[in-house]
Design a protein around this motif. Sequence first.
Motif, PDB file in Angstrom:
ATOM      1  N   TRP A  73      40.142  52.553 -42.501  1.00 44.09           N
ATOM      2  CA  TRP A  73      40.268  51.094 -42.566  1.00 44.09           C
ATOM      3  C   TRP A  73      41.045  50.570 -41.360  1.00 44.09           C
ATOM      4  CZ3 TRP A  73      38.611  46.649 -44.148  1.00 44.09           C
ATOM      5  CH2 TRP A  73      39.465  45.532 -44.214  1.00 44.09           C
ATOM      6  N   LYS A  74      42.145  51.231 -41.035  1.00 46.65           N
ATOM      7  CA  LYS A  74      42.951  50.804 -39.885  1.00 46.65           C
ATOM      8  C   LYS A  74      42.176  50.944 -38.583  1.00 46.65           C
ATOM      9  CE  LYS A  74      46.517  53.421 -40.829  1.00 46.65           C
ATOM     10  NZ  LYS A  74      47.858  54.052 -40.723  1.00 46.65           N
ATOM     11  N   ARG A  75      41.411  52.008 -38.470  1.00 51.51           N
ATOM     12  CA  ARG A  75      40.631  52.213 -37.250  1.00 51.51           C
ATOM     13  C   ARG A  75      39.535  51.154 -37.119  1.00 51.51           C
ATOM     14  NH1 ARG A  75      44.234  53.973 -36.802  1.00 51.51           N
ATOM     15  NH2 ARG A  75      44.114  52.558 -35.030  1.00 51.51           N
ATOM     16  N   CYS A  76      38.859  50.862 -38.210  1.00 51.33           N
ATOM     17  CA  CYS A  76      37.811  49.842 -38.184  1.00 51.33           C
ATOM     18  C   CYS A  76      38.400  48.458 -37.937  1.00 51.33           C
ATOM     19  CB  CYS A  76      37.029  49.847 -39.501  1.00 51.33           C
ATOM     20  SG  CYS A  76      35.995  51.305 -39.752  1.00 51.33           S
ATOM     21  N   LEU A  77      39.539  48.199 -38.546  1.00 45.83           N
ATOM     22  CA  LEU A  77      40.191  46.900 -38.397  1.00 45.83           C
ATOM     23  C   LEU A  77      40.610  46.665 -36.960  1.00 45.83           C
ATOM     24  CD1 LEU A  77      40.854  44.722 -40.539  1.00 45.83           C
ATOM     25  CD2 LEU A  77      43.184  45.645 -40.609  1.00 45.83           C
ATOM     26  N   ARG A  78      40.919  47.737 -36.269  1.00 43.78           N
ATOM     27  CA  ARG A  78      41.357  47.611 -34.875  1.00 43.78           C
ATOM     28  C   ARG A  78      40.192  47.373 -33.924  1.00 43.78           C
ATOM     29  NH1 ARG A  78      43.145  45.616 -31.422  1.00 43.78           N
ATOM     30  NH2 ARG A  78      44.853  46.142 -30.024  1.00 43.78           N
ATOM     31  N   LEU A  79      39.016  47.893 -34.267  1.00 39.67           N
ATOM     32  CA  LEU A  79      37.872  47.797 -33.355  1.00 39.67           C
ATOM     33  C   LEU A  79      36.939  46.632 -33.653  1.00 39.67           C
ATOM     34  CD1 LEU A  79      36.669  51.492 -32.853  1.00 39.67           C
ATOM     35  CD2 LEU A  79      37.908  50.060 -31.231  1.00 39.67           C
ATOM     36  N   PHE A  80      36.539  46.484 -34.903  1.00 41.96           N
ATOM     37  CA  PHE A  80      35.380  45.650 -35.210  1.00 41.96           C
ATOM     38  C   PHE A  80      35.617  44.137 -35.205  1.00 41.96           C
ATOM     39  CE2 PHE A  80      33.908  49.773 -36.786  1.00 41.96           C
ATOM     40  CZ  PHE A  80      32.641  49.812 -36.193  1.00 41.96           C
ATOM     41  N   PRO A  81      36.729  43.606 -35.715  1.00 46.16           N
ATOM     42  CA  PRO A  81      36.871  42.140 -35.693  1.00 46.16           C
ATOM     43  C   PRO A  81      36.794  41.551 -34.290  1.00 46.16           C
ATOM     44  CG  PRO A  81      38.450  43.108 -37.208  1.00 46.16           C
ATOM     45  CD  PRO A  81      37.829  44.240 -36.463  1.00 46.16           C
ATOM     46  N   ALA A  82      37.522  42.124 -33.342  1.00 45.71           N
ATOM     47  CA  ALA A  82      37.488  41.615 -31.965  1.00 45.71           C
ATOM     48  C   ALA A  82      36.113  41.810 -31.356  1.00 45.71           C
ATOM     49  CB  ALA A  82      38.550  42.311 -31.120  1.00 45.71           C
ATOM     50  N   LEU A  83      35.472  42.941 -31.657  1.00 43.49           N
ATOM     51  CA  LEU A  83      34.127  43.192 -31.145  1.00 43.49           C
ATOM     52  C   LEU A  83      33.142  42.172 -31.695  1.00 43.49           C
ATOM     53  CD1 LEU A  83      32.160  45.066 -29.586  1.00 43.49           C
ATOM     54  CD2 LEU A  83      31.907  46.386 -31.713  1.00 43.49           C
TER      55      LEU A  83
ATOM     56  N   HIS B  78      45.889  37.118 -30.208  1.00 44.22           N
ATOM     57  CA  HIS B  78      46.756  36.315 -31.049  1.00 44.22           C
ATOM     58  C   HIS B  78      46.027  35.654 -32.226  1.00 44.22           C
ATOM     59  CE1 HIS B  78      50.510  36.658 -28.776  1.00 44.22           C
ATOM     60  NE2 HIS B  78      49.757  36.681 -27.694  1.00 44.22           N
ATOM     61  N   LEU B  79      44.746  35.364 -32.061  1.00 43.72           N
ATOM     62  CA  LEU B  79      44.024  34.676 -33.134  1.00 43.72           C
ATOM     63  C   LEU B  79      43.153  35.609 -33.977  1.00 43.72           C
ATOM     64  CD1 LEU B  79      42.902  31.320 -31.456  1.00 43.72           C
ATOM     65  CD2 LEU B  79      44.985  31.840 -32.740  1.00 43.72           C
ATOM     66  N   ILE B  80      42.835  36.781 -33.463  1.00 43.29           N
ATOM     67  CA  ILE B  80      41.939  37.681 -34.195  1.00 43.29           C
ATOM     68  C   ILE B  80      42.597  39.036 -34.456  1.00 43.29           C
ATOM     69  CG2 ILE B  80      39.707  38.839 -34.177  1.00 43.29           C
ATOM     70  CD1 ILE B  80      38.775  36.575 -32.234  1.00 43.29           C
ATOM     71  N   GLU B  81      42.844  39.797 -33.395  1.00 41.37           N
ATOM     72  CA  GLU B  81      43.304  41.172 -33.548  1.00 41.37           C
ATOM     73  C   GLU B  81      44.635  41.266 -34.293  1.00 41.37           C
ATOM     74  OE1 GLU B  81      42.865  43.355 -29.701  1.00 41.37           O
ATOM     75  OE2 GLU B  81      41.966  41.455 -29.061  1.00 41.37           O
ATOM     76  N   LYS B  82      45.616  40.521 -33.834  1.00 36.42           N
ATOM     77  CA  LYS B  82      46.953  40.587 -34.431  1.00 36.42           C
ATOM     78  C   LYS B  82      46.939  40.134 -35.884  1.00 36.42           C
ATOM     79  CE  LYS B  82      51.714  39.175 -33.389  1.00 36.42           C
ATOM     80  NZ  LYS B  82      52.555  38.362 -32.447  1.00 36.42           N
ATOM     81  N   LYS B  83      46.175  39.091 -36.177  1.00 37.42           N
ATOM     82  CA  LYS B  83      46.101  38.588 -37.548  1.00 37.42           C
ATOM     83  C   LYS B  83      45.395  39.578 -38.464  1.00 37.42           C
ATOM     84  CE  LYS B  83      46.348  33.668 -36.388  1.00 37.42           C
ATOM     85  NZ  LYS B  83      47.674  33.485 -37.013  1.00 37.42           N
ATOM     86  N   CYS B  84      44.337  40.196 -37.965  1.00 36.75           N
ATOM     87  CA  CYS B  84      43.602  41.175 -38.782  1.00 36.75           C
ATOM     88  C   CYS B  84      44.463  42.384 -39.120  1.00 36.75           C
ATOM     89  CB  CYS B  84      42.342  41.623 -38.049  1.00 36.75           C
ATOM     90  SG  CYS B  84      41.023  40.383 -38.017  1.00 36.75           S
ATOM     91  N   LEU B  85      45.327  42.775 -38.197  1.00 35.07           N
ATOM     92  CA  LEU B  85      46.150  43.955 -38.419  1.00 35.07           C
ATOM     93  C   LEU B  85      47.171  43.763 -39.530  1.00 35.07           C
ATOM     94  CD1 LEU B  85      46.627  45.130 -34.748  1.00 35.07           C
ATOM     95  CD2 LEU B  85      45.324  46.271 -36.548  1.00 35.07           C
ATOM     96  N   ARG B  86      47.371  42.536 -39.966  1.00 32.76           N
ATOM     97  CA  ARG B  86      48.248  42.296 -41.111  1.00 32.76           C
ATOM     98  C   ARG B  86      47.679  42.915 -42.391  1.00 32.76           C
ATOM     99  NH1 ARG B  86      49.366  35.786 -40.178  1.00 32.76           N
ATOM    100  NH2 ARG B  86      50.540  35.966 -38.204  1.00 32.76           N
ATOM    101  N   PHE B  87      46.386  43.177 -42.377  1.00 31.41           N
ATOM    102  CA  PHE B  87      45.725  43.717 -43.563  1.00 31.41           C
ATOM    103  C   PHE B  87      45.560  45.233 -43.490  1.00 31.41           C
ATOM    104  CE2 PHE B  87      44.215  39.370 -42.907  1.00 31.41           C
ATOM    105  CZ  PHE B  87      44.529  38.784 -44.125  1.00 31.41           C
ATOM    106  N   LYS B  88      46.291  45.883 -42.589  1.00 29.49           N
ATOM    107  CA  LYS B  88      46.097  47.306 -42.364  1.00 29.49           C
ATOM    108  C   LYS B  88      46.390  48.164 -43.591  1.00 29.49           C
ATOM    109  CE  LYS B  88      50.687  48.053 -40.298  1.00 29.49           C
ATOM    110  NZ  LYS B  88      51.155  49.234 -41.041  1.00 29.49           N
ATOM    111  N   ASN B  89      47.229  47.685 -44.493  1.00 30.43           N
ATOM    112  CA  ASN B  89      47.560  48.457 -45.687  1.00 30.43           C
ATOM    113  C   ASN B  89      46.862  47.947 -46.937  1.00 30.43           C
ATOM    114  OD1 ASN B  89      49.329  50.359 -44.453  1.00 30.43           O
ATOM    115  ND2 ASN B  89      50.909  48.772 -44.346  1.00 30.43           N
ATOM    116  N   ARG B  90      45.794  47.177 -46.720  1.00 28.83           N
ATOM    117  CA  ARG B  90      45.043  46.644 -47.864  1.00 28.83           C
ATOM    118  C   ARG B  90      44.396  47.776 -48.662  1.00 28.83           C
ATOM    119  NH1 ARG B  90      43.005  41.593 -48.961  1.00 28.83           N
ATOM    120  NH2 ARG B  90      44.967  40.949 -48.001  1.00 28.83           N
ATOM    121  N   PHE B  91      43.996  48.859 -47.982  1.00 29.65           N
ATOM    122  CA  PHE B  91      43.404  50.011 -48.671  1.00 29.65           C
ATOM    123  C   PHE B  91      44.243  51.253 -48.451  1.00 29.65           C
ATOM    124  CE2 PHE B  91      39.793  47.223 -47.711  1.00 29.65           C
ATOM    125  CZ  PHE B  91      39.266  47.063 -48.993  1.00 29.65           C
TER     126      PHE B  91
END
Length: 364
Positions: A101-111, A351-364
């Motif tokens: 989840w953390k790996r996908c969260l780091r790559l896919f939203p910004a992509l 600041h608007l995508i990557e950093k905000k998405c990483l707040r959910f890194k422990n969702r799973f």
Amino acid sequence: MDGLFKDIDILPTQTGQYNIMNTIKPDNRANNFDFLRLLFASLVVFSHAFALTDTSPEILSKYSYGQLSFGGLAVDVFFIISGFLIISSLKQSKSIKNYLWKRCLRLFPALFFMLIFSCIVISIVYTGNNIFREKDFYKYFFDNMTLYKVRYSIPHVFENNPYPSAINGSLWSLSYEFTMYIILLLAYKFKENKKILLTFLISAYLLAVYGQFNTAMLKTFFSEIHLDTSQLYRLASLFLAGSILRIIDIKALNRLSIKLVIFFLIIVTIQFRVYNYFSIILTPTLIILIGLSYSATLNYIPSKIGDLSYGIYIYGFLIQQLFMNYLDLNPYLLTLYSLIVTYILSYISWHLIEKKCLRFKNRF
């Protein structure tokens, strides 16, 4: 790829005021990895500027007898740093699902948002009859979101550029990066056992090194997922070298004299045209030692603007091609103009995508 892009689990502190370059501060998480990522992501843009203006050879390639380019070296550095950082992410993950989840969260939203932006650009520069009737227009987005089926061109887009048709040549490496994330999963069950983990990493490293001399190994399998074994084994050896250096204790080596000796040896291997044989040992060691050090001066800009490295990497090529679609620039002006625009887009992305998405890194 996370080699470009830091794992949120290991953010360096922004408040530490360390001025001694050779001081290792792993516990305080103060290091030079932010600076290195920003520097080498920018060098990718610089390197691409020579190809995209049909100007050759690129400076480093010229003086290294074709063994190195700034772009190629940058990708190598990204994989080295990624291996060093992602093994920590693996050890800190609560489960396999959490790790992925953390790996996908780091790559896919910004992509995802970069590809949306790309489609807007494509629709503007398209010179055919109707972009919305081009099947490749839709395939461009969905194929590139898979990471593994990279689509580089669409008819009637950038066809008159000095480097024709290519929309974003930087996307090729993301599938190799993600593949290394999957390979590390094989070590998940014994991530807490240092000896077994190190044995696994060294074994995988040696296998990757062997693969560089025998690219036919598993070639049929990897070709099914659009991976070139010559690239895979080279990048895997660098990634795994970074992981090994994270597990073993190299604090005693982190002295200026040691780094200068390694740098000198790299220069010697370049001069004797054997760099490719020794780079899988020398380059990872030098990069990790520099990364483990901390310089407040070097990290001043990264600490102010954030981690823009991923954004620079995935936006740079597109922006350069966009400039060349309208202007006749030399590589230096192209680098300057495109870095300004790319930094702005990357700042927004972080600041608007990557950093905000990483707040959910422990969702799973």
